[in-house]
Design a protein around this motif. Structure first.
Motif, short mmCIF file in Angstrom:
data_model
loop_
_atom_site.label_atom_id
_atom_site.label_comp_id
_atom_site.label_asym_id
_atom_site.label_seq_id
_atom_site.Cartn_x
_atom_site.Cartn_y
_atom_site.Cartn_z
N GLN A 83 40.13 1.86 -28.45
CA GLN A 83 39.42 0.59 -28.38
C GLN A 83 37.98 0.79 -27.92
O GLN A 83 37.66 1.81 -27.29
CB GLN A 83 40.14 -0.36 -27.43
N PRO A 84 37.09 -0.16 -28.21
CA PRO A 84 35.70 -0.04 -27.77
C PRO A 84 35.62 0.04 -26.25
O PRO A 84 36.49 -0.47 -25.53
CB PRO A 84 35.03 -1.30 -28.31
N VAL A 85 34.55 0.67 -25.77
CA VAL A 85 34.38 0.90 -24.33
C VAL A 85 33.04 0.33 -23.89
O VAL A 85 32.01 0.57 -24.54
CB VAL A 85 34.45 2.40 -24.00
N ARG A 86 33.06 -0.39 -22.78
CA ARG A 86 31.84 -0.97 -22.21
C ARG A 86 31.86 -0.74 -20.71
O ARG A 86 32.80 -1.15 -20.03
CB ARG A 86 31.76 -2.46 -22.54
N LEU A 87 30.83 -0.09 -20.17
CA LEU A 87 30.80 0.30 -18.77
C LEU A 87 29.45 -0.04 -18.15
O LEU A 87 28.41 0.26 -18.73
CB LEU A 87 31.05 1.80 -18.61
N ALA A 88 29.46 -0.59 -16.94
CA ALA A 88 28.23 -0.87 -16.19
C ALA A 88 28.61 -1.33 -14.78
O ALA A 88 29.69 -1.89 -14.57
CB ALA A 88 27.42 -1.96 -16.89
N LEU A 98 28.27 10.87 -20.37
CA LEU A 98 29.33 10.16 -21.07
C LEU A 98 28.86 9.71 -22.46
O LEU A 98 29.63 9.78 -23.44
CB LEU A 98 29.78 8.95 -20.24
N ALA A 99 27.62 9.26 -22.57
CA ALA A 99 27.09 8.86 -23.88
C ALA A 99 27.09 10.03 -24.86
O ALA A 99 27.44 9.89 -26.03
CB ALA A 99 25.69 8.29 -23.73
N ARG A 100 26.71 11.20 -24.39
CA ARG A 100 26.71 12.38 -25.25
C ARG A 100 28.12 12.74 -25.68
O ARG A 100 28.35 13.18 -26.82
CB ARG A 100 26.03 13.54 -24.52
N ALA A 101 29.07 12.56 -24.76
CA ALA A 101 30.47 12.85 -25.12
C ALA A 101 30.97 11.87 -26.18
O ALA A 101 31.68 12.26 -27.11
CB ALA A 101 31.34 12.79 -23.86
N PHE A 102 30.62 10.61 -26.06
CA PHE A 102 31.01 9.63 -27.09
C PHE A 102 30.41 10.02 -28.43
O PHE A 102 31.10 10.00 -29.47
CB PHE A 102 30.53 8.23 -26.70
N ARG A 103 29.15 10.37 -28.45
CA ARG A 103 28.50 10.75 -29.70
C ARG A 103 29.14 12.00 -30.28
O ARG A 103 29.30 12.13 -31.50
CB ARG A 103 27.01 10.97 -29.46
N GLY A 104 29.51 12.92 -29.39
CA GLY A 104 30.15 14.15 -29.85
C GLY A 104 31.48 13.90 -30.51
O GLY A 104 31.91 14.69 -31.37
N GLU A 105 32.14 12.80 -30.15
CA GLU A 105 33.42 12.43 -30.75
C GLU A 105 33.24 11.50 -31.94
O GLU A 105 34.23 11.00 -32.48
CB GLU A 105 34.32 11.77 -29.70
N GLY A 106 32.00 11.25 -32.33
CA GLY A 106 31.74 10.44 -33.51
C GLY A 106 31.67 8.94 -33.28
O GLY A 106 31.67 8.17 -34.23
N TRP A 107 31.63 8.51 -32.03
CA TRP A 107 31.52 7.09 -31.72
C TRP A 107 30.05 6.66 -31.88
O TRP A 107 29.13 7.45 -31.70
CB TRP A 107 31.98 6.80 -30.31
N ARG A 281 23.94 0.43 -18.67
CA ARG A 281 25.09 -0.15 -19.36
C ARG A 281 25.35 0.67 -20.61
O ARG A 281 24.44 0.96 -21.38
CB ARG A 281 24.80 -1.60 -19.74
N LEU A 282 26.60 1.04 -20.79
CA LEU A 282 27.01 1.88 -21.92
C LEU A 282 28.02 1.11 -22.75
O LEU A 282 28.96 0.52 -22.21
CB LEU A 282 27.58 3.19 -21.39
N GLU A 283 27.81 1.10 -24.08
CA GLU A 283 28.79 0.47 -24.98
C GLU A 283 28.94 1.34 -26.22
O GLU A 283 27.95 1.65 -26.89
CB GLU A 283 28.35 -0.93 -25.39
N TYR A 284 30.19 1.74 -26.53
CA TYR A 284 30.44 2.60 -27.69
C TYR A 284 31.68 2.12 -28.45
O TYR A 284 32.62 1.56 -27.87
CB TYR A 284 30.61 4.06 -27.26
N HIS A 285 31.65 2.37 -29.78
CA HIS A 285 32.72 1.93 -30.68
C HIS A 285 33.07 3.06 -31.65
O HIS A 285 32.20 3.86 -32.02
CB HIS A 285 32.26 0.73 -31.52
N ARG A 286 34.33 3.06 -32.06
CA ARG A 286 34.72 3.93 -33.18
C ARG A 286 34.26 3.26 -34.48
O ARG A 286 34.70 2.15 -34.79
CB ARG A 286 36.24 4.11 -33.21
N PRO A 287 33.40 3.89 -35.26
CA PRO A 287 32.89 3.23 -36.47
C PRO A 287 33.96 3.01 -37.53
O PRO A 287 33.78 2.20 -38.44
CB PRO A 287 31.81 4.19 -36.97
N ARG A 295 29.81 -6.01 -33.89
CA ARG A 295 29.20 -5.63 -32.62
C ARG A 295 28.15 -4.54 -32.82
O ARG A 295 27.07 -4.59 -32.22
CB ARG A 295 30.28 -5.15 -31.65
N LEU A 296 28.46 -3.57 -33.66
CA LEU A 296 27.50 -2.50 -33.91
C LEU A 296 26.25 -3.05 -34.60
O LEU A 296 25.14 -2.60 -34.33
CB LEU A 296 28.15 -1.41 -34.77
N ALA A 297 26.43 -4.01 -35.48
CA ALA A 297 25.27 -4.62 -36.14
C ALA A 297 24.38 -5.32 -35.13
O ALA A 297 23.14 -5.18 -35.17
CB ALA A 297 25.74 -5.60 -37.21
#
Length: 316
Positions: A83-88, A98-107, A281-287, A295-297
């Protein structure tokens, strides 16, 4: 995740347990964990209608992954989430990792500044250097209002029902909004008192409490959780006198190395503190999840008018 010489209240297992019990009883609160031999990473989360959010709220000065910031361990945690993740609010180093790890997993997502933390590291000569560097108007207020003896100050290190009742009375008469979870705060204060970490300051005039502040000591840091004063006694400057007494106490008696004023860029904090830093504030989603596309838009449009700390992958 226990109390130690280097811990913060917001990293402890008992903090998360108390939050789950008193603030999020209807949510699924959990720790996502990855381990590789003696290395471990932990991400405290809760399930909400939005998705996954931090196991924290307005009482948390910050939220962050605990233990190792190793990219592989953080990546393993992220790979287990659907599920999407939002942290702050997050400190910078942990937010970037953590943002780099999300990007590394393709989020896909973004990380942006969303708050300010005021703090100070104690100067070499401690209280004397710090107080001499404070604004002249503040020092004059403490000198004038303190000399008459109209305000009596106490700093309690053990929890007392009487003192806490006075704290709650002052808070109710202050400019502050209604307390989010009085039961949470009381239980936290009781636990801190039992551990010897409580610093509950009270200012009384004619025997009546007119200002109150709730601090704790942990990890060589004094944490300023709550402060309030009765608006009807504003002319006494009891809140200012109480702040001065607590700052002096934690520097000269407790010997802290840092004082942390939590989140919020309130103007009065600049009179007392010497430094500030952003929170994120960090927000990431599986595309691959179509429900994330709107949300990504929206995030993509927002990034057109503000620059994120870590540029995410394109969101379409």
């Amino acid at each position: 995740m226990a109390r130690s010489d280097a811990s913060a209240p917001f990293d402890r297992l008992d903090w998360f347990t108390l939050l789950a019990d008193e603030c999020f009883p209807a949510d699924r609160c959990f720790l996502a964990v990855a381990r590789d031999e003696d290395r471990i990473a932990v991400l405290p989360l809760r399930q909400t209608a939005w998705g996954l959010e931090q196991l924290g709220n307005w009482y948390s000065f910050f939220v962050r992954p605990l233990g190792s910031l190793d990219a592989d361990l953080l990546g393993a945690i992220i790979a287990s989430l659907t599920q999407p993740v939002r942290l702050a609010p997050m400190p910078e180093a942990e937010a970037i990792a953590l943002a780099r790890a999300f990007r590394g997993e393709g989020w896909w997502g973004a990380i942006d500044e969303n708050d300010i933390n005021h703090f100070m590291d104690i100067p070499e000569n401690g209280y004397e250097d710090w107080w001499a560097s404070r604004p002249g108007a503040l020092r004059e207020t403490v000198r004038r209002k303190g000399r008459g003896g109209a305000v009596v100050l106490t700093i309690a290190t053990a929890f007392s029902d009487v003192d806490w009742a006075d704290y709650e009375t002052v808070y109710a008469r202050s400019w502050k909004p209604g307390e989010g979870s009085p039961a949470f705060l009381r239980r936290f204060a009781q636990a801190e008192g039992a551990a010897g970490a409580l610093r509950l300051g009270l200012a009384r005039a004619d025997g009546v409490a007119v200002a109150a502040q709730f601090w704790t000591i942990e990890g060589k840091t004094a944490w300023i959780h709550k402060l309030a004063h009765d608006e009807r006694a504003k002319a006494l400057s009891a809140g200012t006198l109480l702040s001065h007494a607590l700052f002096r106490h934690v520097m000269t008696v407790d010997g802290v190395a840092r004082i942390d004023f939590g989140t919020g860029d309130d103007r009065y904090k600049r009179d007392w503190m010497t430094a500030s830093r952003p929170r994120y504030r960090l927000e990431y989603h599986r595309p691959s999840h179509h429900r994330s596309w709107p949300r990504l838009a929206r995030m993509g449009l927002a990034r057109m008018v503000r620059r994120p700390l870590v540029s995410p992958a394109p969101a379409g």
